[in-house]
Design an enzyme around this catalytic site. Structure first.
Site, PDB file in Angstrom:
ATOM      1  N   GLY A   1      -1.181  -9.176  -2.816  1.00 51.26           N
ATOM      2  CA  GLY A   1      -0.533  -7.874  -2.913  1.00 51.26           C
ATOM      3  C   GLY A   1      -1.341  -6.842  -2.163  1.00 51.26           C
ATOM      4  O   GLY A   1      -2.566  -6.907  -2.136  1.00 51.26           O
ATOM      5  N   GLU A   2      -0.643  -5.939  -1.531  1.00 50.82           N
ATOM      6  CA  GLU A   2      -1.358  -4.872  -0.842  1.00 50.82           C
ATOM      7  C   GLU A   2      -0.576  -3.590  -0.995  1.00 50.82           C
ATOM      8  O   GLU A   2       0.598  -3.516  -0.649  1.00 50.82           O
ATOM      9  CB  GLU A   2      -1.544  -5.212   0.638  1.00 50.82           C
ATOM     10  CG  GLU A   2      -2.154  -4.060   1.406  1.00 50.82           C
ATOM     11  CD  GLU A   2      -3.109  -4.508   2.483  1.00 50.82           C
ATOM     12  OE1 GLU A   2      -2.810  -5.524   3.141  1.00 50.82           O
ATOM     13  OE2 GLU A   2      -4.142  -3.851   2.673  1.00 50.82           O
TER      14      GLU A   2
ATOM     15  N   THR B   1      -0.998   1.005  -1.437  1.00 53.07           N
ATOM     16  CA  THR B   1      -1.745   2.164  -0.964  1.00 53.07           C
ATOM     17  C   THR B   1      -3.084   2.260  -1.682  1.00 53.07           C
ATOM     18  O   THR B   1      -4.057   2.756  -1.137  1.00 53.07           O
ATOM     19  CB  THR B   1      -0.942   3.448  -1.247  1.00 53.07           C
ATOM     20  OG1 THR B   1       0.438   3.164  -1.012  1.00 53.07           O
ATOM     21  CG2 THR B   1      -1.371   4.578  -0.362  1.00 53.07           C
ATOM     22  N   PHE B   2      -3.108   1.812  -2.909  1.00 52.48           N
ATOM     23  CA  PHE B   2      -4.282   2.070  -3.728  1.00 52.48           C
ATOM     24  C   PHE B   2      -5.104   0.825  -4.034  1.00 52.48           C
ATOM     25  O   PHE B   2      -6.136   0.918  -4.672  1.00 52.48           O
ATOM     26  CB  PHE B   2      -3.866   2.748  -5.036  1.00 52.48           C
ATOM     27  CG  PHE B   2      -3.074   3.998  -4.806  1.00 52.48           C
ATOM     28  CD1 PHE B   2      -3.683   5.132  -4.306  1.00 52.48           C
ATOM     29  CD2 PHE B   2      -1.720   4.034  -5.064  1.00 52.48           C
ATOM     30  CE1 PHE B   2      -2.959   6.290  -4.073  1.00 52.48           C
ATOM     31  CE2 PHE B   2      -0.986   5.186  -4.838  1.00 52.48           C
ATOM     32  CZ  PHE B   2      -1.601   6.320  -4.343  1.00 52.48           C
ATOM     33  N   SER B   3      -4.605  -0.314  -3.637  1.00 54.62           N
ATOM     34  CA  SER B   3      -5.360  -1.528  -3.939  1.00 54.62           C
ATOM     35  C   SER B   3      -4.904  -2.699  -3.075  1.00 54.62           C
ATOM     36  O   SER B   3      -3.852  -2.660  -2.450  1.00 54.62           O
ATOM     37  CB  SER B   3      -5.146  -1.917  -5.407  1.00 54.62           C
ATOM     38  OG  SER B   3      -3.892  -2.546  -5.566  1.00 54.62           O
ATOM     39  N   SER B   4      -5.754  -3.705  -3.065  1.00 52.16           N
ATOM     40  CA  SER B   4      -5.356  -5.008  -2.519  1.00 52.16           C
ATOM     41  C   SER B   4      -5.593  -6.003  -3.633  1.00 52.16           C
ATOM     42  O   SER B   4      -6.589  -5.913  -4.347  1.00 52.16           O
ATOM     43  CB  SER B   4      -6.221  -5.375  -1.315  1.00 52.16           C
ATOM     44  OG  SER B   4      -5.990  -4.458  -0.270  1.00 52.16           O
ATOM     45  N   VAL B   5      -4.662  -6.926  -3.794  1.00 56.26           N
ATOM     46  CA  VAL B   5      -4.787  -7.900  -4.878  1.00 56.26           C
ATOM     47  C   VAL B   5      -4.953  -9.288  -4.276  1.00 56.26           C
ATOM     48  O   VAL B   5      -4.200  -9.694  -3.390  1.00 56.26           O
ATOM     49  CB  VAL B   5      -3.572  -7.841  -5.831  1.00 56.26           C
ATOM     50  CG1 VAL B   5      -3.731  -8.840  -6.974  1.00 56.26           C
ATOM     51  CG2 VAL B   5      -3.402  -6.431  -6.395  1.00 56.26           C
TER      52      VAL B   5
ATOM     53  N   LYS C   1      -7.836  -7.428  -8.461  1.00 55.52           N
ATOM     54  CA  LYS C   1      -7.323  -6.178  -7.890  1.00 55.52           C
ATOM     55  C   LYS C   1      -8.489  -5.329  -7.413  1.00 55.52           C
ATOM     56  O   LYS C   1      -9.251  -4.798  -8.224  1.00 55.52           O
ATOM     57  CB  LYS C   1      -6.482  -5.441  -8.944  1.00 55.52           C
ATOM     58  CG  LYS C   1      -5.922  -4.111  -8.455  1.00 55.52           C
ATOM     59  CD  LYS C   1      -4.894  -3.529  -9.415  1.00 55.52           C
ATOM     60  CE  LYS C   1      -4.416  -2.166  -8.945  1.00 55.52           C
ATOM     61  NZ  LYS C   1      -3.301  -1.648  -9.740  1.00 55.52           N
TER      62      LYS C   1
ATOM     63  N   ASP D   1       5.258   4.444 -12.916  1.00 58.86           N
ATOM     64  CA  ASP D   1       5.633   3.733 -11.689  1.00 58.86           C
ATOM     65  C   ASP D   1       6.374   2.442 -12.032  1.00 58.86           C
ATOM     66  O   ASP D   1       6.081   1.374 -11.506  1.00 58.86           O
ATOM     67  CB  ASP D   1       4.375   3.446 -10.855  1.00 58.86           C
ATOM     68  CG  ASP D   1       4.700   3.168  -9.387  1.00 58.86           C
ATOM     69  OD1 ASP D   1       5.845   3.425  -8.956  1.00 58.86           O
ATOM     70  OD2 ASP D   1       3.820   2.668  -8.667  1.00 58.86           O
TER      71      ASP D   1
HETATM   72  P1  ADP Z   1      -0.893  -1.312  -6.587  1.00 52.24           P
HETATM   73  O1  ADP Z   1      -1.472  -0.229  -7.414  1.00 52.24           O
HETATM   74  O2  ADP Z   1      -1.541  -1.431  -5.258  1.00 52.24           O
HETATM   75  O3  ADP Z   1       0.606  -1.266  -6.511  1.00 52.24           O
HETATM   76  P2  ADP Z   1      -0.562  -3.531  -8.436  1.00 52.24           P
HETATM   77  O4  ADP Z   1      -1.376  -3.609  -9.668  1.00 52.24           O
HETATM   78  O5  ADP Z   1       0.860  -3.115  -8.604  1.00 52.24           O
HETATM   79  O6  ADP Z   1      -1.305  -2.649  -7.364  1.00 52.24           O
HETATM   80  O7  ADP Z   1      -0.567  -4.935  -7.715  1.00 52.24           O
HETATM   81  C1  ADP Z   1       0.063  -5.109  -6.458  1.00 52.24           C
HETATM   82  C2  ADP Z   1       0.809  -6.418  -6.422  1.00 52.24           C
HETATM   83  O8  ADP Z   1      -0.108  -7.495  -6.653  1.00 52.24           O
HETATM   84  C3  ADP Z   1       1.861  -6.570  -7.503  1.00 52.24           C
HETATM   85  O9  ADP Z   1       3.084  -6.008  -7.114  1.00 52.24           O
HETATM   86  C4  ADP Z   1       1.936  -8.075  -7.655  1.00 52.24           C
HETATM   87  O10 ADP Z   1       2.751  -8.642  -6.654  1.00 52.24           O
HETATM   88  C5  ADP Z   1       0.503  -8.510  -7.412  1.00 52.24           C
HETATM   89  N1  ADP Z   1      -0.176  -8.637  -8.711  1.00 52.24           N
HETATM   90  C6  ADP Z   1      -0.800  -7.672  -9.412  1.00 52.24           C
HETATM   91  N2  ADP Z   1      -1.295  -8.136 -10.558  1.00 52.24           N
HETATM   92  C7  ADP Z   1      -0.967  -9.454 -10.610  1.00 52.24           C
HETATM   93  C8  ADP Z   1      -1.181 -10.510 -11.559  1.00 52.24           C
HETATM   94  N3  ADP Z   1      -1.858 -10.317 -12.683  1.00 52.24           N
HETATM   95  N4  ADP Z   1      -0.689 -11.723 -11.258  1.00 52.24           N
HETATM   96  C9  ADP Z   1      -0.031 -11.936 -10.111  1.00 52.24           C
HETATM   97  N5  ADP Z   1       0.198 -10.999  -9.189  1.00 52.24           N
HETATM   98  C10 ADP Z   1      -0.262  -9.774  -9.423  1.00 52.24           C
HETATM   99 MG    MG Z   2       2.060  -1.583  -7.932  1.00 54.92          MG
END
Ligand code: ADP
Ligand code: MG
Ligand code: ZN
Length: 520
Positions: A58-59, A61-65, A83, A170
């Site tokens: 996941g990517e 604006t505020f994080s990369s996962v 994250k 959100d």
């Molecule tokens: P942001 O603040 O950048 O939106 P998120 O917490 O929403 O960050 O995470 C971004 C994306 O990463 C999510 O939309 C999801 O696809 C993936 N993700 C986040 N947490 C998890 C998790 N626990 N398991 C699997 N995917 C996750």
């Molecule tokens: Mg998000």
């Protein structure tokens, strides 16, 4: 400042040491992702002692996962979502996100937190990994029963966090992970969360004190130097303004900001002009409903109210910058998701700014109704033409292709030959032609579009269905008939979730008691 639970060793929150595993990374990830993984591993070296980071999942604006695999002491391998918050995130913001997860997470369809790493200004929140499907990929093949369960579980998560006085801010499918096969759900991303007045989350209270540079509404701009003749501008007119002075609230930004606003320039009353309108501070000006902006308006301090989130999911009280916002804003977003799932169109509202989003809402919920609701929460909204309220079942069935001639049945959106005054607080605003509200909702749905990161959804159930695996195909054939039997309760609940007035909008707890869920 101290973050909880912060750790610099490979010790999990339950005290057991996770053995590191440095096996070969799968070579499937792109070079770009590999580089990102390397950068992260250098920035937070403790990570590599515990996790084999294999992918970026996941990517934003505020994080990369990232996806991390850990070898547990008992020999099991477990997957985690890592994250990595942008290093400019405000420490209180980060701590508040963690506190939401630690206090409310791990149950009731809210993701839990396993761990947190910090090195300098790099913070990595470790959560259990949940495999999930993007709504945009499966919306065309979801059965009504799946939609009903999805909303039920979303409302369960909302009731839970709202009990703690957490406003998520959100709510959208990207932040509500859904595993269709295991029918599991997880609300993620408390990065924009705020507290209610009586929140249980101590750190959310601290956020209200954080300074933020007042930022104009998307699309809000002064047109003093570009006064176009009304005949050349083509938009339905909306304006919103405060009808009663209200407390200005400065939401905590996700990003650190040390910039503070200087004193306002002196305001002058233009002489010899008849004041047409009295505004908040008793200052008057003449530019109301004209296509120019006067100096009084230019020097006016923008009203600041929390408005984080994604425009298409924002409640009317958020779009109009109502300073008193509560948990009802999340309920509205759940309503938008339900509207999207019932109509098979994702995203439903595609808006690049708040005024367009508001026009799109009016085109579905009615302009008179919106104006009246806004009045109830202290905002004046005007629309240059009357947009009738749509019957939700007719709308959804038409968009789903279950009713003939959608164009004849669905009330057309405001067309383009209207005056283009879009004002707020007497500021004349305009939007570029590509962002015309007139192209809102239904017309856009023909193509479907979304947040820039999201893929296009064809909006065509048949086409989408063909793309599914044969296993899913069977499921679709089994379940697809249930779209012929959508009970009226579904549209009744939708109507209650999309109540324009937050004071009368159903709460998550009440919604779970709705007849639609009587067997659950
Ligand atoms: P942001 O603040 O950048 O939106 P998120 O917490 O929403 O960050 O995470 C971004 C994306 O990463 C999510 O939309 C999801 O696809 C993936 N993700 C986040 N947490 C998890 C998790 N626990 N398991 C699997 N995917 C996750
Ligand atoms: Mg998000
Ligand atoms: Zn003015």
């Amino acid at each position: 400042m101290e973050l909880f639970p912060v750790c610099t060793e490979g010790v999990s929150t339950d005290g057991c040491v996770i053995k590191s595993d440095r096996g070969q990374r799968k070579s499937k990830v792109s070079r770009e992702v590999e580089i990102d993984i390397e950068i992260l591993s250098k920035a937070v070296p403790q990570l590599a002692k515990v996790f084999r980071i294999t992918d970026k999942i996941g990517e934003g604006t505020f994080s990369s996962v990232y996806l991390g695999e850990a070898q547990m002491l008992d020999g099991r391998r477990e997957m985690f979502a890592l994250k990595h918050l942008i290093p400019t995130s405000h420490p209180t913001r980060i701590a508040a996100e963690l506190q939401c997860l630690t206090v409310a997470g791990g149950r009731e369809n809210v993701i839990g937190v396993t761990y947190c790493f910090r090195k300098d200004d790099h913070v990595v929140i470790v959560m259990p990994y949940m495999e999930h499907q993007a709504i945009v990929d499966i919306i065309g093949s979801l059965s009504f029963e799946e939609v009903r369960l999805y909303i039920f579980h979303l409302l369960t998560a909302l009731r839970h966090i709202h009990q703690f006085g957490i406003i998520h801010r959100d709510i959208k499918p990207n932040n509500f992970l859904y595993n269709r096969n295991s029918t599991t759900y997880a609300l993620v991303d408390f990065g924009l969360a705020q507290g209610t007045a009586d929140t249980h989350i101590e750190l959310l209270k601290d956020l209200t004190g954080l300074r933020k540079v007042p930022r104009p509404v998307f699309g809000e701009r002064n047109l003093n130097s570009c006064t176009r003749a009304p005949s050349t501008t083509k938009q339905a007119a909306i304006k919103t303004e405060s009808v009663k002075p209200s407390k200005t609230e400065e939401p905590a930004s996700r990003k650190c900001s040390s910039v503070s606003r200087g004193p306002l320039p002196a305001r002058t009353q233009s002489s010899g002009q008849r004041p047409q309108r009295t505004v908040q501070q008793g200052l008057t000006c003449n530019c109301y409903l004209t296509d120019r902006v006067c100096n009084i308006c230019m020097s006016r301090k923008p009203q600041v109210a929390p408005r984080a989130g994604t425009p298409g999911f924002r409640a009317p009280e958020v779009l109009t910058k109502c300073p008193n916002q509560g948990t009802a804003i999340d309920v509205w977003s759940a309503g938008v998701i339900l509207l999207s799932l019932l109509s098979g169109r994702y995203p439903f509202f595609k808006a690049s700014d708040d005024l367009i989003a508001l026009t799109q809402i009016m085109s579905i919920r009615g302009s008179r109704e919106t104006i009246q609701a806004a009045k109830a929460f202290g905002k004046a909204v005007a629309c240059s033409r009357v947009l009738p309220r749509q019957d939700l079942r007719t709308l959804c069935e038409t968009l789903r292709g279950r009713r003939p001639s959608p164009d004849d049945e669905v009330t057309p959106l405001p067309d383009a030959n209207e005056d283009s005054t879009v004002t707020r607080h007497h500021r004349v605003q305009e939007d570029t032609p590509t962002h015309r509200p007139t192209e809102g909702t239904l017309k856009q749905h023909k193509g479907g579009a979304g947040e820039s990161a999201e893929r296009e959804h064809s909006g065509n159930t048949e086409t989408t269905r063909l793309k599914q695996s044969s296993e899913t195909d069977c499921k679709v054939k089994e379940d697809v008939q249930d779209w012929d039997r959508v009970p009226h309760e579904a549209y009744n609940l939708l109507d209650r979730l999309l109540d324009l007035n937050p004071a009368t909008r159903i709460t998550a707890a009440q919604a779970l008691q709705h007849p639609l869920f009587k067997d659950l």
